[in-house]
Write an enzyme that holds these catalytic residues in place. Sequence first.
Site, PDB file in Angstrom:
ATOM      1  N   ARG A   1     -21.047  34.467 -28.333  1.00 52.05           N
ATOM      2  CA  ARG A   1     -22.216  33.404 -27.040  1.00 52.05           C
ATOM      3  C   ARG A   1     -21.133  32.109 -26.878  1.00 52.05           C
ATOM      4  O   ARG A   1     -21.930  30.599 -27.582  1.00 52.05           O
ATOM      5  CB  ARG A   1     -23.147  33.148 -28.516  1.00 52.05           C
ATOM      6  CG  ARG A   1     -23.530  34.585 -28.519  1.00 52.05           C
ATOM      7  CD  ARG A   1     -24.535  34.912 -29.488  1.00 52.05           C
ATOM      8  NE  ARG A   1     -25.501  35.263 -30.246  1.00 52.05           N
ATOM      9  CZ  ARG A   1     -26.564  34.814 -31.147  1.00 52.05           C
ATOM     10  NH1 ARG A   1     -27.198  33.851 -30.549  1.00 52.05           N
ATOM     11  NH2 ARG A   1     -27.648  35.964 -30.538  1.00 52.05           N
TER      12      ARG A   1
ATOM     13  N   GLY B   1     -21.244  26.843 -28.432  1.00 48.24           N
ATOM     14  CA  GLY B   1     -21.524  28.077 -28.652  1.00 48.24           C
ATOM     15  C   GLY B   1     -22.745  28.125 -29.414  1.00 48.24           C
ATOM     16  O   GLY B   1     -23.069  27.192 -30.345  1.00 48.24           O
ATOM     17  N   TYR B   2     -23.193  29.594 -29.567  1.00 44.61           N
ATOM     18  CA  TYR B   2     -24.966  28.556 -30.256  1.00 44.61           C
ATOM     19  C   TYR B   2     -24.997  29.653 -31.782  1.00 44.61           C
ATOM     20  O   TYR B   2     -24.114  30.698 -31.740  1.00 44.61           O
ATOM     21  CB  TYR B   2     -25.840  29.356 -29.285  1.00 44.61           C
ATOM     22  CG  TYR B   2     -26.119  28.587 -28.008  1.00 44.61           C
ATOM     23  CD1 TYR B   2     -26.856  27.526 -27.916  1.00 44.61           C
ATOM     24  CD2 TYR B   2     -24.520  29.071 -27.063  1.00 44.61           C
ATOM     25  CE1 TYR B   2     -26.677  26.717 -26.367  1.00 44.61           C
ATOM     26  CE2 TYR B   2     -25.127  27.921 -25.938  1.00 44.61           C
ATOM     27  CZ  TYR B   2     -25.110  27.286 -25.850  1.00 44.61           C
ATOM     28  OH  TYR B   2     -25.752  26.476 -24.498  1.00 44.61           O
ATOM     29  N   LEU B   3     -25.410  29.528 -32.590  1.00 44.37           N
ATOM     30  CA  LEU B   3     -25.568  29.982 -33.633  1.00 44.37           C
ATOM     31  C   LEU B   3     -26.897  30.806 -33.724  1.00 44.37           C
ATOM     32  O   LEU B   3     -27.447  32.131 -34.390  1.00 44.37           O
ATOM     33  CB  LEU B   3     -25.615  28.233 -35.167  1.00 44.37           C
ATOM     34  CG  LEU B   3     -24.763  28.256 -35.351  1.00 44.37           C
ATOM     35  CD1 LEU B   3     -25.381  26.780 -37.048  1.00 44.37           C
ATOM     36  CD2 LEU B   3     -23.760  29.607 -36.296  1.00 44.37           C
TER      37      LEU B   3
END
Lengths: 160, 160
Positions: A92, A37-39
């Site tokens: 995400r 997942g994307y921060l």
Amino acid sequence: MQKNDRAPRNREIERKFLVKQLPERLNRLRHYPIAQGYLAIESAGRRQVRLRKKGNSASLTFKVGRGGAREEREIKLSSKQFAALWPATAGRRLRKLRYEIPWNGLLIEIDIYQGNLSGLVVAEVEFPDQVSCWRFEPPLWFGREVTGEKRYSNVRLATE
Amino acid sequence: MQKNDRAPRNREIERKFLVKQLPERLNRLRHYPIAQGYLAIESAGRRQVRLRKKGNSASLTFKVGRGGAREEREIKLSSKQFAALWPATAGRRLRKLRYEIPWNGLLIEIDIYQGNLSGLVVAEVEFPDQVSCWRFEPPLWFGREVTGEKRYSNVRLATE
């Protein structure tokens, strides 16, 4: 950019292909689930900060740049560190099963996407240098090359 | 967004002011240098991933949202983890000296910026809840309130 940002260890040289047909006896090869997942994702400059759980090990990766070569920095995270940040990637994320295939001294990674992206299968090959990258001849079971195609980037796949 | 994203522990309620005049005997108070830099900044939604060294302890912080209240997630980093990621913040850094002033059961943090930003002094107060935030009466040595003003956000200060 600092001098050590250009050091080879921080550069990835890789090509990406769709997969026409999965090789036989895939389950005999090393494989493991990946959740990522994307921060944060900056569209300009393609900066991204990714969290990943690969089997039981967790990591945080910073990437910047585009195309076949880009800067990458990765740290391992403890389970506690991972758990504290992971909720921030909601909406995400993606999941895939990865298979590792040794091939002519290289490593082919096959990603079988799951969930919403079920049906998508992608192969990635990382190279030690530009020459071996150019010379690479894809096996017959590879499909179209999609290196650098935005729609097959994991960032896009995770957010669309 | 997941349920636990709305938990109070992930929310910051704070106000920010310029400082007209520094309190006396500042050096008798707890203080330490802070260096921080940004791995990634998303302008839409104000997502950011920040690295910070505060005295000898390092951290990575994820923030999202705007105004007086926003979500925040922080993990401690080992020196090794910090050193691996820090080069990626080149050109997006700032340094400041922070002083901590206990004040009416609250904590005032004074940041004296250094380097390019030398001359800028800002005070921040964090509150346990909205009521104490509204009721707060700034001390006389505080200047103009700049809560929510973009030009005084650390992201802007680090990148402009």
